[in-house]
Design a protein around this motif. Structure first.
Motif, PDB file in Angstrom:
ATOM      1  N   ASN A  39       0.831  -1.201   0.000  1.00  0.00           N
ATOM      2  CA  ASN A  39       0.000   0.000   0.000  1.00  0.00           C
ATOM      3  C   ASN A  39       0.870   1.258   0.000  1.00  0.00           C
ATOM      4  O   ASN A  39       0.625   2.207  -0.741  1.00  0.00           O
ATOM      5  N   GLN A  40       1.895   1.264   0.837  1.00  0.00           N
ATOM      6  CA  GLN A  40       2.773   2.426   0.923  1.00  0.00           C
ATOM      7  C   GLN A  40       3.664   2.546  -0.307  1.00  0.00           C
ATOM      8  O   GLN A  40       3.966   3.665  -0.749  1.00  0.00           O
ATOM      9  N   LEU A  41       4.093   1.422  -0.882  1.00  0.00           N
ATOM     10  CA  LEU A  41       4.871   1.469  -2.118  1.00  0.00           C
ATOM     11  C   LEU A  41       4.039   2.045  -3.256  1.00  0.00           C
ATOM     12  O   LEU A  41       4.535   2.804  -4.092  1.00  0.00           O
ATOM     13  N   LEU A  42       2.772   1.703  -3.290  1.00  0.00           N
ATOM     14  CA  LEU A  42       1.874   2.265  -4.294  1.00  0.00           C
ATOM     15  C   LEU A  42       1.766   3.775  -4.130  1.00  0.00           C
ATOM     16  O   LEU A  42       1.756   4.519  -5.115  1.00  0.00           O
TER      17      LEU A  42
ATOM     18  N   PRO B 263       9.069   1.506   2.984  1.00  0.00           N
ATOM     19  CA  PRO B 263       8.296   0.257   2.854  1.00  0.00           C
ATOM     20  C   PRO B 263       9.097  -0.878   2.202  1.00  0.00           C
ATOM     21  O   PRO B 263       8.937  -2.041   2.563  1.00  0.00           O
ATOM     22  N   ALA B 264       9.977  -0.520   1.249  1.00  0.00           N
ATOM     23  CA  ALA B 264      10.815  -1.554   0.633  1.00  0.00           C
ATOM     24  C   ALA B 264      11.766  -2.142   1.678  1.00  0.00           C
ATOM     25  O   ALA B 264      11.961  -3.363   1.741  1.00  0.00           O
ATOM     26  N   TRP B 265      12.344  -1.267   2.508  1.00  0.00           N
ATOM     27  CA  TRP B 265      13.217  -1.743   3.577  1.00  0.00           C
ATOM     28  C   TRP B 265      12.441  -2.643   4.543  1.00  0.00           C
ATOM     29  O   TRP B 265      12.939  -3.685   4.962  1.00  0.00           O
ATOM     30  N   ALA B 266      11.219  -2.252   4.890  1.00  0.00           N
ATOM     31  CA  ALA B 266      10.396  -3.061   5.797  1.00  0.00           C
ATOM     32  C   ALA B 266      10.086  -4.418   5.178  1.00  0.00           C
ATOM     33  O   ALA B 266      10.097  -5.443   5.876  1.00  0.00           O
TER      34      ALA B 266
ATOM     35  N   PHE C 274       5.676 -13.540  -3.387  1.00  0.00           N
ATOM     36  CA  PHE C 274       4.986 -12.293  -3.698  1.00  0.00           C
ATOM     37  C   PHE C 274       5.790 -11.073  -3.250  1.00  0.00           C
ATOM     38  O   PHE C 274       5.831 -10.061  -3.942  1.00  0.00           O
ATOM     39  N   GLY C 275       6.427 -11.163  -2.091  1.00  0.00           N
ATOM     40  CA  GLY C 275       7.245 -10.049  -1.614  1.00  0.00           C
ATOM     41  C   GLY C 275       8.404  -9.761  -2.555  1.00  0.00           C
ATOM     42  O   GLY C 275       8.693  -8.611  -2.872  1.00  0.00           O
ATOM     43  N   THR C 276       9.056 -10.821  -3.014  1.00  0.00           N
ATOM     44  CA  THR C 276      10.163 -10.663  -3.954  1.00  0.00           C
ATOM     45  C   THR C 276       9.667 -10.078  -5.273  1.00  0.00           C
ATOM     46  O   THR C 276      10.306  -9.178  -5.844  1.00  0.00           O
ATOM     47  N   LEU C 277       8.538 -10.558  -5.762  1.00  0.00           N
ATOM     48  CA  LEU C 277       7.969 -10.029  -7.002  1.00  0.00           C
ATOM     49  C   LEU C 277       7.646  -8.543  -6.868  1.00  0.00           C
ATOM     50  O   LEU C 277       7.952  -7.749  -7.769  1.00  0.00           O
TER      51      LEU C 277
ATOM     52  N   VAL D  95      11.915  -6.029   2.897  1.00  0.00           N
ATOM     53  CA  VAL D  95      13.159  -6.808   2.911  1.00  0.00           C
ATOM     54  C   VAL D  95      13.411  -7.337   4.320  1.00  0.00           C
ATOM     55  O   VAL D  95      13.803  -8.501   4.495  1.00  0.00           O
ATOM     56  N   PHE D  96      13.169  -6.510   5.316  1.00  0.00           N
ATOM     57  CA  PHE D  96      13.333  -6.944   6.710  1.00  0.00           C
ATOM     58  C   PHE D  96      12.440  -8.142   7.006  1.00  0.00           C
ATOM     59  O   PHE D  96      12.887  -9.127   7.598  1.00  0.00           O
ATOM     60  N   ASP D  97      11.158  -8.055   6.602  1.00  0.00           N
ATOM     61  CA  ASP D  97      10.241  -9.179   6.812  1.00  0.00           C
ATOM     62  C   ASP D  97      10.679 -10.418   6.035  1.00  0.00           C
ATOM     63  O   ASP D  97      10.584 -11.545   6.542  1.00  0.00           O
ATOM     64  N   LEU D  98      11.141 -10.213   4.803  1.00  0.00           N
ATOM     65  CA  LEU D  98      11.605 -11.352   4.009  1.00  0.00           C
ATOM     66  C   LEU D  98      12.739 -12.084   4.718  1.00  0.00           C
ATOM     67  O   LEU D  98      12.721 -13.320   4.835  1.00  0.00           O
ATOM     68  N   VAL D  99      13.710 -11.336   5.197  1.00  0.00           N
ATOM     69  CA  VAL D  99      14.901 -11.938   5.786  1.00  0.00           C
ATOM     70  C   VAL D  99      14.637 -12.480   7.190  1.00  0.00           C
ATOM     71  O   VAL D  99      15.077 -13.577   7.531  1.00  0.00           O
ATOM     72  N   ASN D 100      13.919 -11.721   8.009  1.00  0.00           N
ATOM     73  CA  ASN D 100      13.780 -12.076   9.424  1.00  0.00           C
ATOM     74  C   ASN D 100      12.531 -12.879   9.770  1.00  0.00           C
ATOM     75  O   ASN D 100      12.516 -13.525  10.823  1.00  0.00           O
ATOM     76  N   ASN D 101      11.514 -12.816   8.949  1.00  0.00           N
ATOM     77  CA  ASN D 101      10.267 -13.511   9.290  1.00  0.00           C
ATOM     78  C   ASN D 101       9.907 -14.606   8.304  1.00  0.00           C
ATOM     79  O   ASN D 101       9.744 -15.760   8.679  1.00  0.00           O
ATOM     80  N   TRP D 102       9.755 -14.239   7.036  1.00  0.00           N
ATOM     81  CA  TRP D 102       9.203 -15.186   6.079  1.00  0.00           C
ATOM     82  C   TRP D 102      10.204 -16.255   5.687  1.00  0.00           C
ATOM     83  O   TRP D 102       9.834 -17.413   5.508  1.00  0.00           O
ATOM     84  N   TRP D 103      11.480 -15.902   5.504  1.00  0.00           N
ATOM     85  CA  TRP D 103      12.471 -16.900   5.117  1.00  0.00           C
ATOM     86  C   TRP D 103      12.705 -17.919   6.232  1.00  0.00           C
ATOM     87  O   TRP D 103      12.689 -19.125   5.970  1.00  0.00           O
TER      88      TRP D 103
END
Length: 186
Positions: free
Chosen positions: A83-86, A119-122, A142-145, A124-132
């Motif tokens: 939403n924020q990236l949009l 928002p992009a930093w957030a 979807f986050g990577t896309l 990436v943070f979620d990708l690395v620290n939570n989802w991965w």
């Protein structure tokens, strides 16, 4: 009370229907634009693009999650960042609009930078620290896309920004007015 409940039910249904229609239409436009940029002519057809948009939504709703209908809930963690990236991309369009008309852009460029970066930093943070670590492949995908598409849009913007003086000079040489704004004073 019964009439109030009925009216609210109609309002909620109308809101859901218009939101779904708008989201599908916008996704169709995005798919058409991406297909056009990639040189895939079939993807620019409104019926093909709509089928892809609806098919993706249906596949997420039916196949993602541990039971049908849970796909939207799985993607909910992406909502805030996307939403924020949009919003950042909308500000980027507004910056180019102002720049094309030789207006000051800093008032929008600073918030645009923040709305694209934070928002992009957030995410990436979620990708690395939570989802991965949780191996949540749907969110990872979807986050990577979303991040790839954002990088593509920013890259296109940087490319256009570098050519902007040339584009404006060319427009002036072709006799186009300095401003195409109908409210500008002559």
């Amino acid at each position: 009370m019964k009439y109030g409940v009925a009216i609210m039910a109609v309002m909620v249904a109308c809101f859901a229907a218009t939101t779904l229609d708008t989201a599908t239409r916008l996704q169709r436009y995005v798919i058409s634009e991406l297909a056009s940029s990639a040189g895939w002519q079939a993807g620019t057809n409104k019926y093909v693009a709509t089928t892809i948009a609806v098919g993706i939504g249906m596949a997420i709703a039916v196949f993602a999650g541990d039971s049908p209908g849970k796909g939207g809930l799985m993607l909910w963690p992406l909502f805030g960042a996307t939403n924020q990236l949009l919003a950042g991309l909308a500000l980027m369009v507004a910056v180019f609009y102002l720049a094309r008309r030789s207006r000051p852009v800093a008032v929008l460029a600073i918030p645009m930078g923040m709305m694209l970066l934070l928002p992009a930093w957030a995410m990436v943070f979620d990708l690395v620290n939570n989802w991965w670590p949780q191996r949540d492949y749907v969110l990872i995908g979807f986050g990577t896309l979303v991040l790839i598409l954002q990088a593509w849009m920013v890259g296109e913007a940087v490319s256009l920004w570098r050519r902007l003086p040339e584009v404006m000079k060319e427009a002036k040489a072709n006799g186009e007015p300095a401003s195409t704004d109908p409210l500008a004073t002559p």
